[in-house]
Each structure stands twice: as structure tokens, then as C-alpha cells.
Design an enzyme around this catalytic site. Structure first.
Site, short mmCIF file in Angstrom:
data_model
loop_
_atom_site.label_atom_id
_atom_site.label_comp_id
_atom_site.label_asym_id
_atom_site.label_seq_id
_atom_site.Cartn_x
_atom_site.Cartn_y
_atom_site.Cartn_z
N LYS A 1 0.80 -1.24 -0.13
CA LYS A 1 -0.16 0.08 -0.10
C LYS A 1 0.78 1.35 0.11
CE LYS A 1 -1.80 2.81 2.81
NZ LYS A 1 -1.77 3.85 2.06
N GLU B 1 10.32 1.61 10.27
CA GLU B 1 11.32 2.57 9.93
C GLU B 1 10.45 3.97 9.90
OE1 GLU B 1 14.16 -0.04 7.11
OE2 GLU B 1 13.16 1.89 6.11
N CYS C 1 13.93 10.82 5.59
CA CYS C 1 13.97 10.36 6.93
C CYS C 1 15.40 10.66 7.75
CB CYS C 1 13.61 9.03 7.12
SG CYS C 1 14.66 8.00 6.09
N GLU D 1 10.28 16.44 14.55
CA GLU D 1 10.82 16.19 13.22
C GLU D 1 9.63 17.26 12.19
OE1 GLU D 1 9.29 12.69 11.03
OE2 GLU D 1 11.24 12.40 10.13
P1 NAD Z 1 2.54 8.29 7.57
O1 NAD Z 1 2.95 7.59 8.58
O2 NAD Z 1 1.54 9.25 7.83
O3 NAD Z 1 2.27 7.34 6.43
C1 NAD Z 1 2.94 6.12 5.80
C2 NAD Z 1 2.18 5.23 5.29
O4 NAD Z 1 1.20 4.60 6.36
C3 NAD Z 1 1.14 5.67 4.34
O5 NAD Z 1 0.94 4.62 3.22
C4 NAD Z 1 -0.18 5.80 5.19
O6 NAD Z 1 -1.42 5.57 4.17
C5 NAD Z 1 -0.08 4.49 6.09
N1 NAD Z 1 -0.85 4.63 7.32
C6 NAD Z 1 -1.32 5.73 7.84
N2 NAD Z 1 -2.05 5.54 8.96
C7 NAD Z 1 -2.06 4.10 9.29
C8 NAD Z 1 -2.59 3.03 10.04
N3 NAD Z 1 -3.38 3.31 10.82
N4 NAD Z 1 -2.37 1.92 9.61
C9 NAD Z 1 -1.60 1.44 8.44
N5 NAD Z 1 -1.39 2.25 7.63
C10 NAD Z 1 -1.32 3.61 7.84
O7 NAD Z 1 4.00 8.95 7.11
P2 NAD Z 1 4.09 9.90 5.88
O8 NAD Z 1 3.75 11.18 6.41
O9 NAD Z 1 3.56 9.29 4.73
O10 NAD Z 1 5.99 10.03 5.66
C11 NAD Z 1 6.45 10.75 6.28
C12 NAD Z 1 7.32 10.06 7.34
O11 NAD Z 1 7.86 8.80 6.98
C13 NAD Z 1 8.36 10.64 8.23
O12 NAD Z 1 8.27 10.77 9.72
C14 NAD Z 1 9.67 10.19 7.83
O13 NAD Z 1 10.79 10.34 8.62
C15 NAD Z 1 9.26 8.72 7.67
N6 NAD Z 1 10.26 8.05 6.86
C16 NAD Z 1 11.04 7.02 7.52
C17 NAD Z 1 12.23 6.32 6.77
C18 NAD Z 1 12.96 5.52 7.48
O14 NAD Z 1 13.65 4.75 6.91
N7 NAD Z 1 13.10 5.49 8.67
C19 NAD Z 1 12.28 6.50 5.33
C20 NAD Z 1 11.09 7.33 4.77
C21 NAD Z 1 10.21 8.27 5.56
#
Ligand code: NAD
Length: 500
Positions: free
Chosen positions: A188, A263, A297, A394
Site C-alpha cells: 500500500k 522505519e 528520514c 521532526e
Molecule cells: P505516515 O506514517 O503518515 O504514512 C505512511 C504510510 O502509512 C502511508 O501509506 C499511510 O497511508 C499509512 N498509514 C497511515 N496510518 C495508518 C494506519 N493506521 N495503519 C496502517 N497504515 C497507515 O508517514 P508519511 O507522512 O507518509 O511519511 C513521512 C514519515 O516517514 C516521516 O516521519 C519520515 O521520517 C518517515 N520515513 C522514515 C524512513 C526511514 O527509513 N526511517 C524513510 C522515509 C520516511
């Protein structure tokens, strides 16, 4: 615009966007029966297309396809899986410009980074393809009376849930090891960047991946994402995203004892000591926060600078930040593109207000760029204290916070005194100090005198609120596979006799 392929990519997105973007289940595109939501173009704010939020039945259908495809995929020789995954990599390379163009359009990330990210996606597939034949390998652990050997088997169908910042590359990073291990996948992508995931599943099927081995679902986190993480036939969740979503995923998967790999976010320090190579440290500080629009990230969102060089470092940072070229993501000269979404722009802008009200100074940028699209001036905040929110939370945008430190202990204290622990960057010419500080910082990854340079066999992941588990090399397989021990008796031991 870098090439004519971009025109084709844009035409392709427009075509996908005509009807709501649905799902790809069992090797077949499906239009999607659920409610739809809008997906907008960050550079213009205009509607790119609508996307379907999967229904509960569609999630069940995709998981069922992955469950049915699992036995044959698991049983396939690793060498055959290797061949298919290399073909996926070949097709990614052949369509790299198209993938990069779709990422520019859908995420606003600049071409100069997205063209490399597409190629990195292919490298991820090749790296794990080559490890597929040995994925099940184990160890021999003989005891006096038994030969013990371990072997690994894929855990089963897994859910891969990814964010919007570099969607294609990140998806390959999670999906390639899962397929190499022999798992089947339901992916997803994020609701704000759904298009490149469609391309990946199409490419994989064209490369000969059997139907149902990789399925792609669109939808919102709270509905589609939640259903996937709660589904009893999904055995593990590989998740990349925000820390609080990671926490929700642990709760959602608890009832079905889901294995999770998270992650998550970061607030990564770049620590610049006064004996550092000043120019290189400056280059790294600027690159690691303003590339990828700061939506990364591992971005170095906090510069900790030794007080003796602080003022000069800040003066040079201001010069560099003001020279960054903000503009159309398709322009190869663009350093910083638009942010992903109006909501995210409001969040990033809000942190500038927080910085001011907490008493820090905005030395460069700090405002939205008027006109269409979600553009924000690259921003530098100075005079920050460790206690301020901009030093601890962040922001995930092109905003760099500068904090002064006095000595090694002060630098370590400030580096560690936050909730996150993903990456840290150290700049010093003193080898002993580099080693001491690398040991002392609470971060899953430390680079000494370097920006983030990824080497695929090394572990990637964070401590504290930045995640659970590691990716890369064999660490990916440890998560995606079950280890089994088999004990074979030499026939030399006596079986205890009871009830005789
Ligand atoms: P997010 O957590 O809002 O969403 C990520 C994914 O999770 C999306 O596909 C979203 O639809 C899904 N999601 C949201 N709520 C959910 C739930 N309750 N159950 C299951 N899935 C759900 O994150 P974002 O805003 O899309 O991305 C930014 C974040 O990602 C930042 O915090 C960034 O640091 C992190 N990130 C981390 C890494 C790493 O390797 N550590 C890499 C890239 C991004």
C-alpha cells in the site's frame, strides 16, 4: 524537461488518473469499488487524478491472492526467483526516466534526485535477487549427540506500507527483499503519491512475476492500511512512515501477533567540531537537509556546531541557503521543489512560527512562495536551544535548525537528548574523537566525515522513536523469514524411559 520520456510519463499519469486509480490484484488491474479521494500535483496544486480507497472486500481479495500465490513462490528455486527479480531490475532501468518523471509529477521531488532514485530502485532489486538462492541458508551447530542445523523459510504473505517522500525507491527497498526471501506481498503506497507503485507492479508482472506474488492496494492509512495490518493472513508488516503511525501499527497487529518492522522518523544531528574540514562539512550540512526538499528520514535537520566556529559556519550557511534554486521539479537545475501537499506546507510553515515564539531567529527563508504550488523558501533557524520544539521535533521539510555546543560531552548530550535515534553525522579530523562520539551517540547509523552514502549490505534503521529492526544485507531476511532448527540424532544418546 530532461527528456521526451517525461511527456510520455505525464500522459501516462493523466491516463491512469482519468478513472479513479484502483488496485492491482492477482496480476490484474481493478478499478476499485470504494470511495475516492483526490491526488494533487505539488508543483501546481491542480488535481492529478482520483484514487480509490480499497473496500474491506478488496483488501480480503488482495490478501487472498497473496496467500494463494505463496506456496508456489516459496517452493520456486532461489535461482529462478533471482532471474525474475533481475528482469524486474532490467525493466526498471529501461523505464527509469518514466519512473523519475512520475515521481517529479506526483511528489514534487526534483528531477536531479529522482532520476538517481529510479536507478537505485533497480539496484535494490539486483542486490536482493543475487541473495535469493542463499536466503534459506542456515548454520550447522553440532552437539555431542545431535547434528543441529538451521534453515530459514519465508514467513508468508507480508504487507508493505510506504510513505510519500521517495515512494518508488522506498517501495523497492522493502518489496525486493520480501520477494527474494520467497514471501508474497500486498503493497500500500501513500495516498499522496500513489502512481509509481502502479508502475512497479506492472513492471514486475511484465518481468514474469507470477500473478498474486505482488499486489498493490490504494487507499487511506486509517482504512486500507489498518485493514491490511489487522488481516489474519498477513504474517508481517514492513512499514516506513511516521513514529506515531508505527505505534498504531503495533496496536493494530497485536491481536494477530503480527511481526513488525518499523522505519520511522528522525531528527538527525550533524555535529561539526572546530577541527573539521569546514568546507566539506558545510557542503554536507546543506545537502543533507535541502536535497529531496528536506522530506527525507535521514536528513540532517539539526546542525550542532562548536561555539568557536559557530558564527562563521552560520554566515556561510546563510549564503548557501539563499542561493539554493527553488523551482519546477522537472528542471534539472532545481535544488528544491514544492512540498508534497498543502497540509504539509502548513505544517512546515507552522514550525517557523513555533521557532519565533520560542525565541529562535529565522536567518533565511521562513515563508511560503506566493503563486501556484506548495513551494516554501529553504529556511535556516539559528540561536536555537535544545529545549525548543524546532530542536526536537521532526519537521520533514527544508528547515535547518542550528544549535551551538561547547565541547565533546555537550555535543553528545545534545545529540542524544531527543526522542529520535535514526542517523548522526560527525565532522572532525580527530580520529579518536570520531570513534568516541560514534560510540556515544544513540543512532542506528553514524557517518563520520560523510553525508548519507548507502551501502546495501549494511544495516539501515533507527533506535528509540526512529524504529524497530534493520534492513539491508541479511537483516532484511531475518525479518522476512522464520528460522528453524533441525536436530538429527547420531544414535549415540539414550532416550529417557518412563512408564516402563
Ligand atoms: P505516515 O506514517 O503518515 O504514512 C505512511 C504510510 O502509512 C502511508 O501509506 C499511510 O497511508 C499509512 N498509514 C497511515 N496510518 C495508518 C494506519 N493506521 N495503519 C496502517 N497504515 C497507515 O508517514 P508519511 O507522512 O507518509 O511519511 C513521512 C514519515 O516517514 C516521516 O516521519 C519520515 O521520517 C518517515 N520515513 C522514515 C524512513 C526511514 O527509513 N526511517 C524513510 C522515509 C520516511
Amino acid at each position: 524537461m530532461p527528456s521526451a520520456k517525461c511527456d510520455r510519463a505525464i500522459a501516462r499519469v493523466k491516463k491512469i488518473g482519468v478513472g479513479p486509480l484502483g488496485h492491482y490484484i492477482g496480476g490484474v488491474p481493478e478499478s476499485g469499488a470504494g470511495p475516492v479521494f483526490d491526488n494533487v500535483e505539488p508543483a501546481t496544486g491542480r488535481l492529478l487524478g482520483q484514487v480509490s480507497d480499497a473496500t474491506a472486500d478488496e483488501v480480503d481479495e488482495a490478501v487472498d491472492a497473496a496467500r494463494k500465490a505463496f506456496p508456489a513462490w516459496k517452493a520456486m528455486a532461489g535461482t529462478e526467483r533471482r532471474a525474475i527479480l533481475h528482469r524486474v531490475a532490467d525493466l526498471i532501468v529501461a523505464r527509469a526516466d518514466e519512473i523519475a518523471a512520475i515521481e517529479c509529477l506526483d511528489t514534487g521531488q526534483p528531477w536531479r534526485y529522482m532520476s538517481k532514485a529510479a536507478i537505485r530502485g533497480a539496484e535494490n532489486f539486483r542486490f536482493f535477487a543475487d541473495r535469493a538462492p542463499g536466503a534459506a541458508d542456515g548454520r550447522s551447530l553440532p552437539s555431542a549427540n545431535h547434528l543441529n542445523y538451521t534453515t530459514r523459510q519465508p514467513i508468508g504473505p507480508v504487507a508493505v506500507i510506504t510513505p510519500w517522500n521517495t515512494p518508488f525507491m522506498l517501495s523497492t527497498w522493502k518489496i525486493a527483499p520480501a520477494l527474494a526471501a520467497g514471501c508474497t506481498v500486498v503493497h500500500k503506497p501513500a495516498e499522496w503519491s500513489p502512481y509509481s507503485a502502479r508502475l512497479l507492479v506492472e513492471i514486475a508482472c511484465e518481468a514474469g512475476l507470477p500473478p498474486g506474488v505482488l499486489n498493490s492496494m490504494n487507499g487511506l492509512g486509517e482504512s486500507t492500511g489498518r485493514r491490511l495490518t489487522e488481516h489474519p493472513d498477513i504474517k508481517a508488516v514492513a512499514f516506513v512512515g511516521e513514529s506515531r503511525t508505527g505505534s498504531a501499527i503495533i496496536s493494530q497487529g497485536a491481536a494477530t501477533l503480527k511481526r513488525v518492522h518499523l522505519e520511522l522518523g528522525g531528527k538527525n544531528p550533524i555535529i561539526v567540531f572546530d577541527d573539521a574540514d569546514f568546507e566539506q562539512a558545510l557542503d554536507a550540512a546543506v545537502f543533507m537537509i535541502y536535497s529531496l526538499n528536506g522530506q527525507r528520514c535521514t536528513s540532517s535537520s539539526r546542525v550542532l556546531v562548536q561555539r568557536s566556529i559557530h558564527d562563521e559556519f552560520v554566515r556561510r550557511l546563510v549564503e548557501r541557503v539563499r542561493r539554493l534554486k527553488v523551482g519546477n521539479p522537472f528542471d534539472p537545475a532545481t535544488d528544491v521543489g514544492p512540498l508534497i501537499h498543502a497540509k504539509h506546507l502548513a505544517k512546515v510553515a507552522g514550525y517557523v512560527e513555533v521557532a519565533r515564539s520560542d525565541g529562535a531567529t529565522v536567518a533565511a527563508g521562513g515563508t511560503k512562495i506566493e503563486g501556484d504550488g506548495f513551494y516554501f523558501h529553504p529556511t535556516l533557524i539559528v540561536g536555537a536551544e535544545q529545549s525548543m520544539r524546532i530542536a526536537r521535533e521532526e519537521i520533514f521539510g527544508p528547515v535547518l535548525t542550528v544549535i551551538a555546543f561547547d565541547d565533546e560531552n555537550d555535543a553528545i548530550h545534545k545529540a542524544n537528548d531527543i526522542d529520535y535515534g535514526l542517523a548522526a553525522y560527525l565532522w572532525t579530523r580527530d580520529l579518536g574523537r570520531g570513534l568516541r562520539v560514534a560510540n556515544a551517540v544513540d543512532a542506528g547509523m553514524v557517518w563520520v566525515n560523510s553525508e548519507n552514502v548507502r551501502h546495501l549490505p549494511t544495516p539501515f534503521g533507527g533506535m528509540k522513536a526512529s524504529g524497530i529492526g534493520r534492513d539491508g544485507g541479511d537483516w532484511s531476511f531475518e525479518f522476512l523469514m522464520e528460522t528453524k532448527n533441525v536436530a538429527l540424532a547420531y544414535g549415540t544418546h539414550r532416550v529417557p524411559r518412563i512408564g516402563v
